[in-house]
Design a protein around this motif. Sequence first.
Motif, PDB file in Angstrom:
ATOM      1  N   ALA A   1       0.902  -1.187  -0.043  1.00 54.22           N
ATOM      2  CA  ALA A   1      -0.097   0.028  -0.128  1.00 54.22           C
ATOM      3  C   ALA A   1       0.916   1.286  -0.171  1.00 54.22           C
ATOM      4  O   ALA A   1       2.142   1.172   0.440  1.00 54.22           O
ATOM      5  CB  ALA A   1      -0.987  -0.115   1.215  1.00 54.22           C
TER       6      ALA A   1
ATOM      7  N   ASN B   1      -4.163   1.582  -3.588  1.00 54.97           N
ATOM      8  CA  ASN B   1      -4.573   1.120  -2.223  1.00 54.97           C
ATOM      9  C   ASN B   1      -6.108   0.289  -2.387  1.00 54.97           C
ATOM     10  O   ASN B   1      -6.151  -0.890  -2.006  1.00 54.97           O
ATOM     11  CB  ASN B   1      -4.779   2.135  -1.103  1.00 54.97           C
ATOM     12  CG  ASN B   1      -3.389   2.715  -0.761  1.00 54.97           C
ATOM     13  OD1 ASN B   1      -2.308   2.118  -1.353  1.00 54.97           O
ATOM     14  ND2 ASN B   1      -3.565   3.559   0.105  1.00 54.97           N
TER      15      ASN B   1
ATOM     16  N   LYS C   1      -7.469   3.046   2.765  1.00 50.81           N
ATOM     17  CA  LYS C   1      -7.370   1.899   3.548  1.00 50.81           C
ATOM     18  C   LYS C   1      -8.604   1.563   4.358  1.00 50.81           C
ATOM     19  O   LYS C   1      -9.017   0.349   4.361  1.00 50.81           O
ATOM     20  CB  LYS C   1      -6.247   2.322   4.562  1.00 50.81           C
ATOM     21  CG  LYS C   1      -4.925   2.285   3.989  1.00 50.81           C
ATOM     22  CD  LYS C   1      -4.299   1.246   3.192  1.00 50.81           C
ATOM     23  CE  LYS C   1      -4.339   0.050   4.362  1.00 50.81           C
ATOM     24  NZ  LYS C   1      -3.671  -1.058   3.458  1.00 50.81           N
TER      25      LYS C   1
END
Length: 661
Positions: free
Chosen positions: A365, A383, A421
């Motif tokens: 990521a 991501n 995220k």
Amino acid sequence: MQTLTRRPRWIKRRVLVVLDGLIVVGSLQLATMIHVESLQPFSNGSLWLTIGLLIPGSLLLFHWLGLYRVVIRYMSHVTVPTVVMVVVASALLVAPASSLAGHSVGLSITVVYALLLLLGIGSLRFVLRELYRRSQRRQRKPVVIYGAGAAGCELVAALRNGDEYEPAAFVDDWRGLEGSMVEGLRVHQPVALAALVQEHRAAMVLLAIPSAPRWRRREILHWLSGLSVPLKTIPGSADVIAGRAKISELRDVALEDLLGREAVPAFPELMEANIRDKAVMVTGAGGSIGSELCRQILDQRPVRLLLIDNCEFALYAIEQELKQHIENTQSHCELKPLLISVQHSGSLEAIFSSFEVHTVYHAAAYKHVPMVEFNLIQGVSNNVFGTLNLAKAAMAAGVETFVVVSTDKAVRPTNAMGASKRLTELICQAFAHAQSRTRFCMVRFGNVLGSSGSVVPVFHRQIEQGGPIKVTHPDITRYFMTIPEAAQLVIQAGAMGEGGEVFVLDMGEPVRIYDLARNMVRLSGLEVKDAEHPEGDIEIVYSGLRPGEKLYEELLIGHDVSRTRHDRIMTSKERFWEWPRLDAFLQELEQAFITTDYMRIRELLQLAPLDYHPLDEIADLVWEARQAMLPHTQAPCTGANTASSPVVRLDPVLNSVPKEG
């Protein structure tokens, strides 16, 4: 003494042989004088002939028994048996030598001779060693050692055999040692440390308590930080026992000691559950967390380990390290370094179809908040759609377990990185409820010490450069844990998941970044320069919060939190969208990426159940450059797909969940 020590070893050995010969002569003469109680024991030449026979015989025995192989500067109590042995051998020659000389020497003279010879040979060597050490002390830096235990004693011996530091005193908080002598050094109470540093002009304090619990080390370090004297420590007892370090290897104080956080033993059954005799994939294998995951995974004996990374050097470095580890441990794990990006769905599908994979640890990521803010489209697409591509390929291949490494910045995010995220968590939650063949779970934690971009190496570099240390805000706090502990807990949490859980690691208490910077300065032997100490060494300045940065981080979104069998791992059930609704949302988000519509991207991220509340205007560098080029009267650019708009080409994202079986 300096002139003699610089001479070749063969010259120093000959000088020692001559001195030993004189000691043999003197010892026999003095033993005879004591026996006959006369200052003139030799009435004839028979005893002189005895001495003439005794000297070469004794010196030959000294050489044969290894007395001259002992390096005087490194002599210790271990040398005593050798000295005793050569003395006994020489004493046994007295009777034969006297018989050949025609003069019988009694047993009493032989015993006294042996005692005198032992005293003379031993004293000569220890006096020479002390003279050498005194000559070297003037060139060494005095140090005070905290800890008068076994490790402290070993450290004293190591330092005395070195050329840089000279032990000046011991400090120990056990009152039973106060005032006693250990290795020739007096032991003092910790309250006397400041006076000892000043008295001996100590250049450093060395912490020699490798077996002390971390909470105790934290207390000691907190107290020592007020002395403004450089502080170093010896390796931990585990590293010394395992042969990974030596007592004499001085190190900077580890930041984990400042945190005072004790490591919790791992559950072996959890560590090996998803790894032993299985094929494992780690994405972001060259990163801080990914590389540590690989190290710990290898210890659990997988049959195959696939290393996924899009950085060539990082992938090469971790592959070389792991290959060496496999050779050292003689394990039989196959390493497969694969240089790809998780955004390339076709490449991922090819890998899963070529290698049977049982477990995936997804650590790849973009994690640096300002970089994702400055590069909004690439950061979020990597991501989000990277995770989506990987998850779909894993489900299609029948992967058993899929573990996502998440971050505390996903909780009520104020930046695009945290929002992306949290969106990856939603993807995995949706897939976990849409099928049951692949177990999905997410592990969320805060900052790790020493990771790329972490404040700790940045602060170290700024201290070495003489400052200033740049802290964004006086009240900013962060959670911290060590990289090995984080990786260990990720593996164990992944083994406990049943599907769809968000595991949250217990990070302990948050750390104020200003306090962290201040402690690092003080433990480097320097003083913080501020209003109270204008003559200090290192100034701490405030640079202001960066785009998207919060003053504090959180680990939990809701209050539905449950404990697990592991003290450091909690589980939380959080809201999410079912796959059909999330799928439609992701298609809209993908279209916004293709058309580089920055305003629409931000709008969509705020519409999703992410609790995304950006604190700043869009900070993407391309978007800002476009805005600067627009006439002031024109409406803000939304990034609509015009002829002049750059197009971001993404791999096609499949719109359906792979069927089970």
